[in-house]
Design a protein around this motif. Sequence first.
Motif, PDB file in Angstrom:
ATOM      1  N   LYS A 100     125.433  51.223  90.914  1.00  0.00           N
ATOM      2  CA  LYS A 100     124.564  50.774  92.061  1.00  0.00           C
ATOM      3  C   LYS A 100     124.376  49.097  92.143  1.00  0.00           C
ATOM      4  O   LYS A 100     124.512  48.322  92.945  1.00  0.00           O
ATOM      5  CB  LYS A 100     123.063  51.431  91.907  1.00  0.00           C
ATOM      6  N   PRO A 101     124.210  48.569  90.860  1.00  0.00           N
ATOM      7  CA  PRO A 101     124.260  47.074  90.848  1.00  0.00           C
ATOM      8  C   PRO A 101     125.656  46.382  91.476  1.00  0.00           C
ATOM      9  O   PRO A 101     125.801  45.318  92.160  1.00  0.00           O
ATOM     10  CB  PRO A 101     123.763  46.575  89.437  1.00  0.00           C
ATOM     11  N   ARG A 102     126.882  47.149  91.112  1.00  0.00           N
ATOM     12  CA  ARG A 102     128.074  46.589  91.416  1.00  0.00           C
ATOM     13  C   ARG A 102     128.201  46.819  92.969  1.00  0.00           C
ATOM     14  O   ARG A 102     128.660  46.190  93.786  1.00  0.00           O
ATOM     15  CB  ARG A 102     129.189  47.610  90.840  1.00  0.00           C
ATOM     16  N   GLN A 103     127.496  47.888  93.500  1.00  0.00           N
ATOM     17  CA  GLN A 103     127.232  47.891  95.148  1.00  0.00           C
ATOM     18  C   GLN A 103     126.664  46.623  95.718  1.00  0.00           C
ATOM     19  O   GLN A 103     127.125  46.195  96.646  1.00  0.00           O
ATOM     20  CB  GLN A 103     126.802  49.309  95.703  1.00  0.00           C
ATOM     21  N   VAL A 104     125.445  46.451  95.135  1.00  0.00           N
ATOM     22  CA  VAL A 104     124.753  45.318  95.618  1.00  0.00           C
ATOM     23  C   VAL A 104     125.511  43.980  95.604  1.00  0.00           C
ATOM     24  O   VAL A 104     125.765  43.246  96.489  1.00  0.00           O
ATOM     25  CB  VAL A 104     123.490  45.094  94.912  1.00  0.00           C
ATOM     26  N   LEU A 105     126.333  43.790  94.436  1.00  0.00           N
ATOM     27  CA  LEU A 105     127.046  42.634  94.440  1.00  0.00           C
ATOM     28  C   LEU A 105     128.280  42.659  95.360  1.00  0.00           C
ATOM     29  O   LEU A 105     128.552  41.656  96.047  1.00  0.00           O
ATOM     30  CB  LEU A 105     127.692  42.301  93.090  1.00  0.00           C
ATOM     31  N   ALA A 106     128.932  43.677  95.526  1.00  0.00           N
ATOM     32  CA  ALA A 106     130.024  43.875  96.457  1.00  0.00           C
ATOM     33  C   ALA A 106     129.720  43.498  97.871  1.00  0.00           C
ATOM     34  O   ALA A 106     130.284  42.799  98.451  1.00  0.00           O
ATOM     35  CB  ALA A 106     130.562  45.434  96.370  1.00  0.00           C
ATOM     36  N   LEU A 107     128.362  44.094  98.420  1.00  0.00           N
ATOM     37  CA  LEU A 107     127.972  43.808  99.628  1.00  0.00           C
ATOM     38  C   LEU A 107     127.574  42.134  99.751  1.00  0.00           C
ATOM     39  O   LEU A 107     127.989  41.442 100.880  1.00  0.00           O
ATOM     40  CB  LEU A 107     126.767  44.424 100.154  1.00  0.00           C
ATOM     41  N   LEU A 108     126.983  41.628  98.727  1.00  0.00           N
ATOM     42  CA  LEU A 108     126.707  40.233  98.763  1.00  0.00           C
ATOM     43  C   LEU A 108     128.055  39.479  98.732  1.00  0.00           C
ATOM     44  O   LEU A 108     127.962  38.350  99.468  1.00  0.00           O
ATOM     45  CB  LEU A 108     125.865  39.928  97.422  1.00  0.00           C
ATOM     46  N   ALA A 109     128.985  39.838  97.938  1.00  0.00           N
ATOM     47  CA  ALA A 109     130.289  39.094  97.901  1.00  0.00           C
ATOM     48  C   ALA A 109     130.826  39.072  99.095  1.00  0.00           C
ATOM     49  O   ALA A 109     131.601  37.899  99.468  1.00  0.00           O
ATOM     50  CB  ALA A 109     131.069  39.515  96.673  1.00  0.00           C
ATOM     51  N   LEU A 110     130.960  40.117  99.754  1.00  0.00           N
ATOM     52  CA  LEU A 110     131.725  40.270 100.973  1.00  0.00           C
ATOM     53  C   LEU A 110     130.896  39.425 102.093  1.00  0.00           C
ATOM     54  O   LEU A 110     131.712  38.789 102.790  1.00  0.00           O
ATOM     55  CB  LEU A 110     131.452  41.782 101.547  1.00  0.00           C
ATOM     56  N   HIS A 111     129.658  39.116 102.084  1.00  0.00           N
ATOM     57  CA  HIS A 111     129.067  38.213 103.153  1.00  0.00           C
ATOM     58  C   HIS A 111     128.689  36.762 102.317  1.00  0.00           C
ATOM     59  O   HIS A 111     127.580  36.536 102.496  1.00  0.00           O
ATOM     60  CB  HIS A 111     127.837  39.099 103.750  1.00  0.00           C
TER      61      HIS A 111
END
Length: 279
Positions: free
Chosen positions: A24-35
Amino acid sequence: MDIKVLGALAVTENGVSIAPTAPKPRQVLALLALHADRVVPVSALIEELWGVTPPRSARTTLQTYVLQLRELIAVALDGERGGAHAQGARRTAKEVLVTMPGGYLLASGGGASDIRLFERLAGMGYRAMDAGDFPGAARQLREALTLWSGTAFADVQVGEQLETEIKRLEESRLCALDQRIEADLRLGRHRELLAELTVLVNRYRTHESLHGQFMLALYRSGRRGEALEAYQRLRATLVRDLGLEPSAALQRLQRSVLTASPEPAGTPGAAKERLVSTS
């Protein structure tokens, strides 16, 4: 900060990975990194993590994940040396992962992003195609496509937000691939394309443009019968799976192959393309 998402997720600050291993923290980073460099609303992050029925503790838990990311960022920042950073201008973790009204922002600090580079190179390729510069288009689009090492966010557990973005990115990749093949066909590279197109039409069984390009490459390589067989396979798949006939453009291409017309209608991706072999 360097960001790569066109394959496995890789986000580094000062050359040090800040990507957590926990899903889940990886998901958060993924979405932040995308944007990166844009605010991602808390609501979008919560939906990504828990869908439409988040737990009551969702906001608190999200804040915990943000803190975990900041800890990783802080470790990476601690290794910075020299230049302005050594003179007291070094960013803090809170300045890299910024709390904004209603959301969070990952500040890239002007670092590299494979998505942004892909979009820039692909855009240059499309403009070259429009200008009739097929060697330039093929070169730019090929360079853009080399940035992909697999499915976007290949090693990230994804929710609704990232799933939608993955579909969008895949469509962008397919568009660039279609136009790169189109440019190569314009340059007479039909024989070199056959192996690649054989794989692609088996992977994308209802993609009409790729099938049209495959038919054209086969015909130009003196394999007219196989070009007609490729059309029949596509037609059978479209009728069986979607209840659709091939597009008018593809039907014209099939008739042109059938009659060996020197100036047939083109593939769906290139209305003016000719079947006549350039070999």
